[in-house]
Design a protein around this motif. Structure first.
Motif, PDB file in Angstrom:
ATOM      1  N   UNK A   1     -22.207  -7.457   1.613  1.00  0.00           N
ATOM      2  CA  UNK A   1     -21.729  -6.515   2.623  1.00  0.00           C
ATOM      3  C   UNK A   1     -20.249  -6.746   2.923  1.00  0.00           C
ATOM      4  N   UNK A   2     -19.840  -8.023   2.986  1.00  0.00           N
ATOM      5  CA  UNK A   2     -18.424  -8.320   3.207  1.00  0.00           C
ATOM      6  C   UNK A   2     -17.570  -7.767   2.054  1.00  0.00           C
ATOM      7  N   UNK A   3     -18.101  -7.903   0.838  1.00  0.00           N
ATOM      8  CA  UNK A   3     -17.378  -7.376  -0.324  1.00  0.00           C
ATOM      9  C   UNK A   3     -17.233  -5.858  -0.233  1.00  0.00           C
ATOM     10  N   UNK A   4     -18.299  -5.208   0.233  1.00  0.00           N
ATOM     11  CA  UNK A   4     -18.254  -3.750   0.368  1.00  0.00           C
ATOM     12  C   UNK A   4     -17.243  -3.341   1.428  1.00  0.00           C
ATOM     13  N   UNK A   5     -17.229  -4.060   2.561  1.00  0.00           N
ATOM     14  CA  UNK A   5     -16.250  -3.748   3.608  1.00  0.00           C
ATOM     15  C   UNK A   5     -14.818  -3.908   3.091  1.00  0.00           C
ATOM     16  N   UNK A   6     -14.592  -4.971   2.332  1.00  0.00           N
ATOM     17  CA  UNK A   6     -13.263  -5.174   1.756  1.00  0.00           C
ATOM     18  C   UNK A   6     -12.891  -4.067   0.783  1.00  0.00           C
ATOM     19  N   UNK A   7     -13.889  -3.658   0.009  1.00  0.00           N
ATOM     20  CA  UNK A   7     -13.659  -2.572  -0.945  1.00  0.00           C
ATOM     21  C   UNK A   7     -13.329  -1.274  -0.213  1.00  0.00           C
ATOM     22  N   UNK A   8     -14.047  -0.996   0.874  1.00  0.00           N
ATOM     23  CA  UNK A   8     -13.785   0.212   1.657  1.00  0.00           C
ATOM     24  C   UNK A   8     -12.373   0.193   2.237  1.00  0.00           C
ATOM     25  N   UNK A   9     -11.940  -0.977   2.694  1.00  0.00           N
ATOM     26  CA  UNK A   9     -10.583  -1.092   3.239  1.00  0.00           C
ATOM     27  C   UNK A   9      -9.540  -0.823   2.161  1.00  0.00           C
ATOM     28  N   UNK A  10      -9.800  -1.338   0.946  1.00  0.00           N
ATOM     29  CA  UNK A  10      -8.867  -1.107  -0.163  1.00  0.00           C
ATOM     30  C   UNK A  10      -8.789   0.380  -0.511  1.00  0.00           C
ATOM     31  N   UNK A  11      -9.951   1.019  -0.596  1.00  0.00           N
ATOM     32  CA  UNK A  11      -9.983   2.449  -0.922  1.00  0.00           C
ATOM     33  C   UNK A  11      -9.238   3.255   0.140  1.00  0.00           C
TER      34      UNK A  11
END
Length: 631
Positions: free
Chosen positions: A512-522
């Motif tokens: 989930x943390x990885x997904x949040x980071x990915x969303x921030x990058x996008x």
């Protein structure tokens, strides 16, 4: 015709000849043109790239005018054309240093040195329209149907296209019937073509219709500027003098007969029997060439004429034959003009004398004002496009491809989205954050599809030189907004997918943390791309007002960064989801189905790579209206 917007006219099928110079090549010499690149023929000769040509041709390429080359037999012109076409199969970037230059960096000169200039009157419609405008009656001069009538002009005032000139002065009648000497108040243009004499003749020698083509080096566009008030007073009884002799503009590019072979057609039939020397044994004696004249005022272009060369009653062969029929010699570089080329419709009047009915009417121009004759600061642009006999180029369109490529995937996606929403709202009653993101993405996608369809209305999908400047500007404006919305749709869609992952993998804290980071990058790169797109040009309006002052950064860099980020994100999403699907405790059939669905993301990656190649092509294309959809 030297402007960059007509680059597609100068394909490998054209191979025009001209004289050019630049800062790196200061001495004028023979050049040709491929789209927006000018190629110095003397430089190609120095590097033995034209070794198949005879020495006379190679020597002629280093001269400051094309006369020596034009005087050579037509067979050598054909050899040169074929050699260049073969050479252009290789990319221009592989050519020797100094042999090519961008069109904007080249100064074009008059292509030939001309001793004589004859301007004929070949258009029956022009003669009738002009008679009606001046004398209030439509009539033909007694000689018109018997031979091409003309007068001798002055070569001293022939100027290369794009050269400004001073409004001429002369004597003409004022409103009270008196005669005054002052600047003309009725400055006009004349839409013309002219042939350039190649092979000369001797004094006393005549040319037959069968051999006339051998004496024509090629054709140019011409504008025989006219002061109608001065001309009107001096015409009787000897014809025009000061009303015509102040300036005649000629295009810098000479188009050869071989380049126009595909557009050759049967000319107009004769209404009366003509003298035997004017009988042409070959009925294919004219060309289907669409002609257009635009008036440019304060940067705004208005089309004022659309005509066609096939409206001419007399052909270029007739001009050559009649000019020499009394034994008058033809000199290399001589110019034989058609006179105003007008058609039978209101939109095909090839001069303002006809359009305004002798100054009685006015016409509207793009900035909401009107004109009767040309005012100081106005520009006249004449362009021509030869057909291939069936108007294939003019009718070519990618509009259907654009509409199908936009509406079919959108319809499929919309059905899927609506079905999902119906299930979430009415069946499972389990609306999630991912559904909200999908709804937002679908709304922006709807706007994007609407803009894509709107693009086709203004000219996207058609060749750029077949639409008006106003249409092209509107196409660029709509394209500007599509560039803003497209990355927004992609970014929101990726965030929606991430929201779905958060719903599915609730127990995977690290994931989930990885997904949040990915969303921030996008979100970050999507915002950056949008701001870069908005402020690509300074001022912003320069992005669609191409003739306005300002500058634009190279948007290709933004395109590459956007595409690479999107591709990497899709790859990361794919690599992230597959291991998690494999770890799900579901039966093999369900797991295989999920993997099959997820594997479809690979098609998105392939599509993104293809799009990257196409947008790169767009950035360097000279036909951007046709390629704009891929932006």
């Amino acid at each position: 015709m030297s402007t960059a917007m007509f680059a597609s006219h100068f394909s490998v099928g054209n191979i025009p000849f001209g004289i050019g110079s630049s800062e790196d090549h200061p001495r004028p010499s023979a050049v040709t043109r491929l789209e927006n690149t000018v190629i110095y023929l003397d430089e190609l000769a120095k590097h033995d790239l034209l070794s198949s040509l005879p020495n006379e041709a190679l020597h002629a390429f280093s001269q400051v005018v094309l006369n020596d080359f034009a005087a050579l037999p037509r067979s050598i012109h054909q050899q040169a054309r074929a050699a260049l076409q073969t050479l252009f199969k290789e990319p221009l970037t592989s050519f020797p240093a100094g042999s090519t230059a961008e069109l904007k960096d080249v100064t074009m000169h008059l292509p030939v040195s001309s001793r004589d200039f004859t301007d004929f009157s070949c258009s029956k419609d022009h003669v009738l329209n002009a008679g009606e405008a001046i004398l209030k009656k439509r009539y033909l001069p007694p000689a018109f149907l018997h031979f091409p009538i003309g007068y001798s002009g002055r070569t001293s005032s022939i100027i290369v296209s794009g050269t400004s000139f001073v409004r001429p002065k002369g004597q003409f009648r004022d409103g009270q019937g008196g005669i005054k000497y002052r600047p003309t108040e009725q400055l006009d243009y004349e839409l013309e073509l002219a042939c350039i004499v190649g092979k000369p003749t001797k004094l006393g020698e005549t040319v037959t219709s069968k051999d006339a083509d051998d004496h024509i080096f090629g054709y140019v566009l011409m504008n025989d500027w006219s002061a109608r008030d001065i001309q009107g007073l001096e015409m009787t009884p000897l014809g025009p003098l000061n009303g015509k002799s102040f300036a005649t503009s000629m295009s810098p590019w000479i188009i050869t007969l071989d380049a126009l072979q595909a557009s050759a057609i049967i000319g107009q039939p004769r209404e009366l029997e003509v003298a035997s020397y004017l009988v042409d044994p070959n009925p294919i004696n004219s060309y289907d060439i669409a002609l257009q004249a635009d008036i440019i005022t304060s940067g705004t272009s208005t089309t004022i004429c659309k005509s066609n060369l096939n409206a001419m009653y007399w052909t270029f062969r007739d001009l050559v034959v009649h000019q020499s029929s009394n034994g008058c010699c033809l000199n290399t570089g001589d110019i034989l003009g058609t006179g105003t080329i007008s058609g039978s419709t209101d939109e095909s009047h090839g001069c303002l004398l006809e359009l305004t009915k002798g100054g009685q009417d006015s016409f509207e121009i793009g900035d909401g004002k009107s004109r009767v004759y040309i005012e100081d600061g106005d520009e006249i642009r004449i362009s021509a496009l030869a057909s291939n006999g069936d108007q294939k180029y003019l009718s070519e369109s990618r509009i259907q491809e654009i509409l199908v490529g936009s509406l079919v995937p959108f319809t499929i996606a919309s059905v899927t989205v609506v079905a999902r929403f119906f299930t979430r709202i009415f069946l499972t009653r389990n609306w999630g954050t991912d559904d909200s993101w999908i709804a937002v993405a679908w709304i922006f996608e709807t706007i994007l599809i609407f803009l894509n369809c709107l693009l086709t209305r203004y000219g996207a999908g058609r060749h750029q030189d077949t639409i008006t400047e106003e249409q092209y500007q509107k196409t660029l404006l709509v394209g500007f907004f599509t560039r803003l919305i497209y990355p927004l749709v992609l970014g929101i869609t990726k965030i929606a997918i991430c929201a779905l992952f958060l719903r599915i993998f609730r127990s995977h804290k690290r994931g989930r943390y990885a997904v949040y980071g990915f969303m921030a990058f996008v979100g970050s790169y999507t915002t950056s791309v949008m701001f870069t797109s908005i402020f690509q040009c300074r001022p912003i309006s320069k992005a669609w007002q191409v003739k306005s002052l300002g500058q634009c950064s190279n948007y290709l860099i933004t395109l590459w960064v956007t595409a690479i980020c999107n591709i990497l994100c899709d790859v990361v999403l794919l690599l992230f989801i597959i291991p998690h699907i494999m770890s799900l405790k579901i039966d093999r059939g369900q797991k295989a189905a999920l993997l099959a669905i997820v594997s479809l993301a690979s098609l998105v990656i392939v599509a993104a790579i293809v799009r990257l190649a196409r947008v790169t092509q767009f950035n360097t294309s000279s036909d951007q209206a046709c390629e704009l959809f891929w932006f």
